[in-house]
Design a protein around this motif. Structure first.
Motif, PDB file in Angstrom:
ATOM      1  N   GLY A 186       3.309   6.300  11.466  1.00  0.00           N
ATOM      2  CA  GLY A 186       2.281   7.307  11.226  1.00  0.00           C
ATOM      3  C   GLY A 186       2.090   8.289  12.358  1.00  0.00           C
ATOM      4  O   GLY A 186       1.274   9.209  12.252  1.00  0.00           O
ATOM      5  N   ASN A 187       2.835   8.124  13.449  1.00  0.00           N
ATOM      6  CA  ASN A 187       2.654   9.024  14.589  1.00  0.00           C
ATOM      7  C   ASN A 187       3.141  10.441  14.307  1.00  0.00           C
ATOM      8  O   ASN A 187       2.884  11.348  15.106  1.00  0.00           O
ATOM      9  N   LEU A 188       3.847  10.630  13.187  1.00  0.00           N
ATOM     10  CA  LEU A 188       4.231  11.974  12.793  1.00  0.00           C
ATOM     11  C   LEU A 188       3.003  12.877  12.669  1.00  0.00           C
ATOM     12  O   LEU A 188       3.068  14.080  12.936  1.00  0.00           O
ATOM     13  N   PHE A 189       1.862  12.294  12.277  1.00  0.00           N
ATOM     14  CA  PHE A 189       0.652  13.097  12.097  1.00  0.00           C
ATOM     15  C   PHE A 189       0.095  13.611  13.420  1.00  0.00           C
ATOM     16  O   PHE A 189      -0.817  14.438  13.432  1.00  0.00           O
ATOM     17  N   ASN A 190       0.643  13.123  14.539  1.00  0.00           N
ATOM     18  CA  ASN A 190       0.182  13.568  15.864  1.00  0.00           C
ATOM     19  C   ASN A 190       1.162  14.533  16.534  1.00  0.00           C
ATOM     20  O   ASN A 190       0.968  14.900  17.692  1.00  0.00           O
ATOM     21  N   ILE A 191       2.215  14.928  15.823  1.00  0.00           N
ATOM     22  CA  ILE A 191       3.260  15.776  16.397  1.00  0.00           C
ATOM     23  C   ILE A 191       3.395  17.060  15.579  1.00  0.00           C
ATOM     24  O   ILE A 191       3.352  17.027  14.347  1.00  0.00           O
ATOM     25  N   ASN A 192       3.549  18.190  16.266  1.00  0.00           N
ATOM     26  CA  ASN A 192       3.841  19.449  15.585  1.00  0.00           C
ATOM     27  C   ASN A 192       5.346  19.574  15.386  1.00  0.00           C
ATOM     28  O   ASN A 192       6.117  19.369  16.326  1.00  0.00           O
ATOM     29  N   VAL A 193       5.758  19.912  14.167  1.00  0.00           N
ATOM     30  CA  VAL A 193       7.181  20.008  13.845  1.00  0.00           C
ATOM     31  C   VAL A 193       7.531  21.431  13.433  1.00  0.00           C
ATOM     32  O   VAL A 193       6.897  22.006  12.542  1.00  0.00           O
ATOM     33  N   TYR A 194       8.529  21.976  14.091  1.00  0.00           N
ATOM     34  CA  TYR A 194       9.040  23.310  13.756  1.00  0.00           C
ATOM     35  C   TYR A 194      10.454  23.159  13.218  1.00  0.00           C
ATOM     36  O   TYR A 194      11.313  22.560  13.869  1.00  0.00           O
ATOM     37  N   LYS A 195      10.697  23.691  12.027  1.00  0.00           N
ATOM     38  CA  LYS A 195      12.033  23.626  11.425  1.00  0.00           C
ATOM     39  C   LYS A 195      12.692  24.996  11.523  1.00  0.00           C
ATOM     40  O   LYS A 195      12.090  26.013  11.166  1.00  0.00           O
ATOM     41  N   THR A 196      13.932  25.012  12.000  1.00  0.00           N
ATOM     42  CA  THR A 196      14.621  26.272  12.211  1.00  0.00           C
ATOM     43  C   THR A 196      15.963  26.319  11.501  1.00  0.00           C
ATOM     44  O   THR A 196      16.665  25.312  11.394  1.00  0.00           O
ATOM     45  N   SER A 197      16.317  27.503  11.020  1.00  0.00           N
ATOM     46  CA  SER A 197      17.651  27.750  10.476  1.00  0.00           C
ATOM     47  C   SER A 197      18.491  28.538  11.480  1.00  0.00           C
ATOM     48  O   SER A 197      19.658  28.826  11.225  1.00  0.00           O
ATOM     49  N   THR A 198      17.875  28.889  12.609  1.00  0.00           N
ATOM     50  CA  THR A 198      18.554  29.661  13.662  1.00  0.00           C
ATOM     51  C   THR A 198      18.277  28.985  15.005  1.00  0.00           C
ATOM     52  O   THR A 198      17.643  29.567  15.888  1.00  0.00           O
ATOM     53  N   LEU A 199      18.751  27.751  15.157  1.00  0.00           N
ATOM     54  CA  LEU A 199      18.419  26.949  16.333  1.00  0.00           C
ATOM     55  C   LEU A 199      18.845  27.641  17.627  1.00  0.00           C
ATOM     56  O   LEU A 199      18.062  27.722  18.584  1.00  0.00           O
ATOM     57  N   ARG A 200      20.063  28.130  17.694  1.00  0.00           N
ATOM     58  CA  ARG A 200      20.541  28.748  18.932  1.00  0.00           C
ATOM     59  C   ARG A 200      19.664  29.930  19.337  1.00  0.00           C
ATOM     60  O   ARG A 200      19.257  30.053  20.500  1.00  0.00           O
ATOM     61  N   ASP A 201      19.354  30.794  18.391  1.00  0.00           N
ATOM     62  CA  ASP A 201      18.538  31.970  18.693  1.00  0.00           C
ATOM     63  C   ASP A 201      17.136  31.574  19.152  1.00  0.00           C
ATOM     64  O   ASP A 201      16.577  32.163  20.089  1.00  0.00           O
ATOM     65  N   ASP A 202      16.563  30.568  18.511  1.00  0.00           N
ATOM     66  CA  ASP A 202      15.218  30.130  18.892  1.00  0.00           C
ATOM     67  C   ASP A 202      15.203  29.516  20.285  1.00  0.00           C
ATOM     68  O   ASP A 202      14.266  29.717  21.064  1.00  0.00           O
ATOM     69  N   LEU A 203      16.255  28.762  20.612  1.00  0.00           N
ATOM     70  CA  LEU A 203      16.326  28.173  21.946  1.00  0.00           C
ATOM     71  C   LEU A 203      16.482  29.255  23.015  1.00  0.00           C
ATOM     72  O   LEU A 203      15.916  29.143  24.110  1.00  0.00           O
ATOM     73  N   MET A 250       0.838  -1.201   0.000  1.00  0.00           N
ATOM     74  CA  MET A 250       0.000   0.000   0.000  1.00  0.00           C
ATOM     75  C   MET A 250       0.871   1.249   0.000  1.00  0.00           C
ATOM     76  O   MET A 250       1.804   1.355   0.781  1.00  0.00           O
ATOM     77  N   MET A 251       0.544   2.188  -0.875  1.00  0.00           N
ATOM     78  CA  MET A 251       1.214   3.484  -0.876  1.00  0.00           C
ATOM     79  C   MET A 251       0.197   4.564  -1.220  1.00  0.00           C
ATOM     80  O   MET A 251      -0.814   4.303  -1.859  1.00  0.00           O
ATOM     81  N   ALA A 252       0.489   5.775  -0.785  1.00  0.00           N
ATOM     82  CA  ALA A 252      -0.377   6.908  -1.108  1.00  0.00           C
ATOM     83  C   ALA A 252       0.479   8.144  -1.350  1.00  0.00           C
ATOM     84  O   ALA A 252       1.529   8.317  -0.733  1.00  0.00           O
ATOM     85  N   VAL A 253       0.019   8.999  -2.243  1.00  0.00           N
ATOM     86  CA  VAL A 253       0.603  10.324  -2.413  1.00  0.00           C
ATOM     87  C   VAL A 253      -0.253  11.299  -1.615  1.00  0.00           C
ATOM     88  O   VAL A 253      -1.471  11.378  -1.807  1.00  0.00           O
ATOM     89  N   ILE A 254       0.387  12.023  -0.690  1.00  0.00           N
ATOM     90  CA  ILE A 254      -0.333  12.973   0.143  1.00  0.00           C
ATOM     91  C   ILE A 254       0.376  14.322   0.129  1.00  0.00           C
ATOM     92  O   ILE A 254       1.535  14.425  -0.276  1.00  0.00           O
ATOM     93  N   ASP A 255      -0.337  15.364   0.551  1.00  0.00           N
ATOM     94  CA  ASP A 255       0.319  16.642   0.766  1.00  0.00           C
ATOM     95  C   ASP A 255       1.341  16.489   1.887  1.00  0.00           C
ATOM     96  O   ASP A 255       1.046  15.873   2.917  1.00  0.00           O
ATOM     97  N   ARG A 256       2.530  17.026   1.684  1.00  0.00           N
ATOM     98  CA  ARG A 256       3.517  16.983   2.763  1.00  0.00           C
ATOM     99  C   ARG A 256       3.000  17.796   3.941  1.00  0.00           C
ATOM    100  O   ARG A 256       2.550  18.918   3.767  1.00  0.00           O
ATOM    101  N   PRO A 257       3.017  17.234   5.145  1.00  0.00           N
ATOM    102  CA  PRO A 257       2.575  18.008   6.313  1.00  0.00           C
ATOM    103  C   PRO A 257       3.341  19.317   6.427  1.00  0.00           C
ATOM    104  O   PRO A 257       4.502  19.414   6.030  1.00  0.00           O
ATOM    105  N   GLU A 258       2.691  20.325   6.989  1.00  0.00           N
ATOM    106  CA  GLU A 258       3.294  21.645   7.107  1.00  0.00           C
ATOM    107  C   GLU A 258       4.098  21.770   8.405  1.00  0.00           C
ATOM    108  O   GLU A 258       3.708  21.240   9.442  1.00  0.00           O
ATOM    109  N   PHE A 259       5.208  22.477   8.330  1.00  0.00           N
ATOM    110  CA  PHE A 259       5.915  22.864   9.538  1.00  0.00           C
ATOM    111  C   PHE A 259       5.123  23.960  10.238  1.00  0.00           C
ATOM    112  O   PHE A 259       4.507  24.804   9.586  1.00  0.00           O
ATOM    113  N   ILE A 260       5.124  23.954  11.563  1.00  0.00           N
ATOM    114  CA  ILE A 260       4.423  24.996  12.299  1.00  0.00           C
ATOM    115  C   ILE A 260       5.311  26.234  12.413  1.00  0.00           C
ATOM    116  O   ILE A 260       6.518  26.169  12.202  1.00  0.00           O
ATOM    117  N   SER A 261       4.716  27.363  12.757  1.00  0.00           N
ATOM    118  CA  SER A 261       5.470  28.582  13.006  1.00  0.00           C
ATOM    119  C   SER A 261       5.950  28.590  14.457  1.00  0.00           C
ATOM    120  O   SER A 261       5.439  27.844  15.301  1.00  0.00           O
TER     121      SER A 261
END
Length: 256
Positions: free
Chosen positions: A156-173, A90-101
């Motif tokens: 599939g548990n990725l669909f239950n987690i909010n993901v934030y991607k950063t290019s400025t990890l130190r500053d965000d922390l 089984m395979m499916a093409v889906i919209d890539r989940p969005e990163f949160i702000s």
């Protein structure tokens, strides 16, 4: 529903050409029944499904709204897809989940700093869901959790987690620390505190560093506490995903 008899059929082009490395594409390919069950409970757009006929009953039983085309093929045809090891047919093409702000970050946080293994990232995502972690932060050096292999390992548990991607990890922390978050890291160092005896703060960020080198020095230097997992001295370290699971379990126990 359409039956595929030729692997070169353009109707299934996405399944034969979408590569694992295309981590920032608009779409992603997902697979396996466990992933599909999680997928069906979300609002994620499904564009098409490619499966063997044996799985049609599963789709009808678990998907309340089949508003996407379904393409079927024999097991022999499915196995001919170059570069794709089909899992459960089984395979499916889906919209890539969005990163949160950044402003959507909430709850306890896991921070991935330079993890490159899809298996480790997928396993950590699964542990995050198991131990009630609300947000996953990844830096630009970390493997995207949205690639096919990571999603499958996460079951599939990725669909239950909010993901934030950063290019400025130190500053965000630093910003999160200003909001009363405490930054924690694991390491075998003299100043490390025993995980078993540690009382986690109410707002915790747990850093999981790269498989080979651990957390970057600039991130390590930001940490409020360094933790160690008490293991036999003959074992120098644990796999990143296993270590993360142990820490997150202890975090959950501490919060209860």
């Amino acid at each position: 529903m359409n039956e595929i008899i030729d692997i070169n059929d353009p109707q299934i082009q996405e399944f034969t050409s979408l590569k694992q490395s295309a981590l920032d594409e608009k779409y992603v390919v997902v697979e396996s029944k466990n992933v599909f069950k999680k997928l069906f409970s979300t609002n994620t757009k499904i564009h098409k499904v490619f499966t063997t006929k044996e799985n049609l009953d599963f789709l009808n039983e678990n998907c309340k709204n089949i508003d996407f085309p379904i393409f079927t093929a024999s097991n022999a045809i499915m196995k001919k897809i170059v570069g794709h090891k089909i899992h459960q047919g089984m395979m499916a093409v889906i919209d890539r989940p969005e990163f949160i702000s950044f402003d959507k970050i909430e709850g306890n946080i896991v921070v991935l700093n330079g993890l490159t293994s899809p298996e480790n990232v997928g396993s950590i995502v699964r542990s995050c869901a198991a131990f009630n972690i609300k947000t996953l932060i990844i830096d630009e050096k970390t493997c995207s959790p949205f690639i096919r292999r990571c999603i499958r390992v996460s079951t599939g548990n990725l669909f239950n987690i909010n993901v934030y991607k950063t290019s400025t990890l130190r500053d965000d922390l630093i910003k999160l620390k200003e909001d009363d978050y405490k930054l924690l890291c694991t390491a075998n160092s003299p100043e490390a505190k025993s995980l078993h005896e540690f009382n986690f703060p109410k707002k915790s960020m747990v850093v999981i560093g790269s498989e080979g080198h651990g957390a970057d020095q600039e991130i390590f230097d930001l940490c409020d506490d360094i933790l160690k997992i008490d293991i036999d001295e003959e074992v120098t370290s644990l796999n990143a995903a296993i270590a993360a699971s142990i820490v997150l379990f202890q975090l959950k126990v501490s919060a209860s």
